[in-house]
Scaffold this motif. Structure first.
Motif, PDB file in Angstrom:
ATOM      1  N   ALA A  77       0.859  -1.121  -0.066  1.00 32.00           N
ATOM      2  CA  ALA A  77      -0.029  -0.010  -0.004  1.00 32.00           C
ATOM      3  C   ALA A  77       0.969   1.294   0.110  1.00 32.00           C
ATOM      4  CB  ALA A  77      -0.921   0.139   1.046  1.00 32.00           C
ATOM      5  N   GLY A  78       1.959   1.400   0.402  1.00 29.59           N
ATOM      6  CA  GLY A  78       2.982   2.291   0.717  1.00 29.59           C
ATOM      7  C   GLY A  78       3.929   2.462  -0.106  1.00 29.59           C
ATOM      8  N   PRO A  79       5.209   1.755   0.448  1.00 30.06           N
ATOM      9  CA  PRO A  79       6.472   1.896  -0.474  1.00 30.06           C
ATOM     10  C   PRO A  79       6.333   1.352  -1.866  1.00 30.06           C
ATOM     11  CG  PRO A  79       6.926   0.941   1.850  1.00 30.06           C
ATOM     12  CD  PRO A  79       5.320   1.148   1.739  1.00 30.06           C
ATOM     13  N   ALA A  80       5.723   0.278  -1.822  1.00 34.84           N
ATOM     14  CA  ALA A  80       5.777  -0.369  -3.371  1.00 34.84           C
ATOM     15  C   ALA A  80       4.878   0.605  -4.413  1.00 34.84           C
ATOM     16  CB  ALA A  80       5.069  -1.779  -3.318  1.00 34.84           C
ATOM     17  N   CYS A  81       3.683   1.033  -3.733  1.00 35.39           N
ATOM     18  CA  CYS A  81       2.920   2.183  -4.675  1.00 35.39           C
ATOM     19  C   CYS A  81       3.722   3.250  -4.993  1.00 35.39           C
ATOM     20  CB  CYS A  81       1.574   2.423  -3.788  1.00 35.39           C
ATOM     21  SG  CYS A  81       0.665   3.512  -4.455  1.00 35.39           S
ATOM     22  N   GLY A  82       4.312   3.713  -3.975  1.00 37.21           N
ATOM     23  CA  GLY A  82       5.136   5.067  -4.175  1.00 37.21           C
ATOM     24  C   GLY A  82       6.501   4.669  -5.237  1.00 37.21           C
ATOM     25  N   VAL A  83       7.100   3.661  -5.070  1.00 35.79           N
ATOM     26  CA  VAL A  83       8.055   3.326  -6.274  1.00 35.79           C
ATOM     27  C   VAL A  83       7.434   3.252  -7.665  1.00 35.79           C
ATOM     28  CG1 VAL A  83       9.752   1.666  -6.764  1.00 35.79           C
ATOM     29  CG2 VAL A  83       9.689   2.199  -4.488  1.00 35.79           C
ATOM     30  N   GLY A  84       6.233   2.352  -7.466  1.00 37.76           N
ATOM     31  CA  GLY A  84       5.585   2.256  -8.927  1.00 37.76           C
ATOM     32  C   GLY A  84       5.353   3.608  -9.500  1.00 37.76           C
ATOM     33  N   ARG A  85       4.620   4.457  -8.603  1.00 37.77           N
ATOM     34  CA  ARG A  85       4.245   5.955  -9.261  1.00 37.77           C
ATOM     35  C   ARG A  85       5.778   6.662  -9.870  1.00 37.77           C
ATOM     36  NH1 ARG A  85      -1.050   8.554  -6.529  1.00 37.77           N
ATOM     37  NH2 ARG A  85      -2.469   6.641  -6.438  1.00 37.77           N
ATOM     38  N   LEU A  86       6.705   6.569  -9.065  1.00 35.44           N
ATOM     39  CA  LEU A  86       7.920   7.214  -9.398  1.00 35.44           C
ATOM     40  C   LEU A  86       8.288   6.681 -10.705  1.00 35.44           C
ATOM     41  CD1 LEU A  86       9.833   9.529  -9.027  1.00 35.44           C
ATOM     42  CD2 LEU A  86      10.927   8.019  -7.261  1.00 35.44           C
ATOM     43  N   LYS A  87       8.410   5.337 -10.703  1.00 37.42           N
ATOM     44  CA  LYS A  87       8.895   4.579 -11.837  1.00 37.42           C
ATOM     45  C   LYS A  87       8.259   5.116 -13.296  1.00 37.42           C
ATOM     46  CE  LYS A  87       9.299   0.073 -13.821  1.00 37.42           C
ATOM     47  NZ  LYS A  87       8.820   0.244 -15.334  1.00 37.42           N
TER      48      LYS A  87
END
Length: 223
Positions: free
Chosen positions: A143-153
């Motif tokens: 919900a947090g780190p993986a989502c944020g990384v995905g959006r920045l990617k």
């Protein structure tokens, strides 16, 4: 069925029947806020549904209409908090060509939010509970780190396509940037080994993160 159990079941049914969509949302938020206070004070193991109901100012019957267990309540509280954080922080315009400015804004907001005491407390709670309930850690991470990384990617992908950044493993590049920004800060805060960063420290951290990121991923970076 005992009289007490029958009364509780009837109360749950009444609460479910009477809740309007708006009222349900308000009541759910009320319960989550009560749960947040109790979990923060007592941790997962020390919290009880009775204490949560009392703090949220609802009956236990009403509490169980919304959440059928302490585990479900804890998971909802922690993942929704992290998902909301990721959604608010990582609103990136793929068409914005000023990569340095975008990364600077993101890094500043990211560190400001990461350093908030309530956010650090939530991370501690999840770490404390996920050994016993591994799904808590998985859900929180997704919900947090993986989502944020995905959006920045996605943003970095667009900049690579436009020639503003070098072709690279963009998932790893996104992780690198976020780690460059916090570089030990979160560890310090989790162990209560120092104060939260002030504006000057955040500004310095982000500027250095952008500089190092460009050294590795800028359009003229050595490959």
């Amino acid at each position: 069925m005992s009289a007490m159990a029958g009364a509780a079941t009837q109360e749950r049914g009444q609460a479910a029947a009477q809740a309007s969509p708006s009222g349900e949302s308000d009541k759910r938020r009320q319960i989550l806020e009560g749960a947040r206070q109790v979990f923060m004070a007592s941790g997962f193991d020390g919290a009880s549904m009775g204490e949560i109901a009392k703090t949220a100012n609802v009956s236990k019957g009403t509490l169980y209409v919304y959440f059928d267990s302490k585990e479900a309540l804890f998971e909802a509280l922690t993942t929704e908090a992290k998902a909301g954080l990721a959604e608010n922080l990582f609103r990136l315009d793929e068409g914005d060509p000023d990569v340095r400015a975008v990364l600077t804004r993101l890094g500043t907001s990211y560190l400001t939010m990461m350093a908030r005491p309530e956010h650090v407390s939530i991370i501690r709670m999840v770490i404390g509970a996920c050994e016993k309930f591994p799904r808590f850690g998985q859900a929180f991470y997704e919900a947090g780190p993986a989502c944020g990384v995905g959006r920045l990617k996605v943003y970095i992908d667009a900049q690579v396509a436009a020639g503003r950044l070098a072709a690279t493993d963009t998932d790893l590049a996104a992780k690198h940037f976020l780690q460059l920004c916090q570089a030990g800060m979160l560890t310090r805060l989790l162990f209560n080994a120092g104060a939260a960063p002030d504006e000057d420290e955040i500004r310095h951290r982000v500027a250095e993160a952008v500089r190092v990121f460009y050294a590795g991923y800028g359009p003229n970076a050595a490959r």
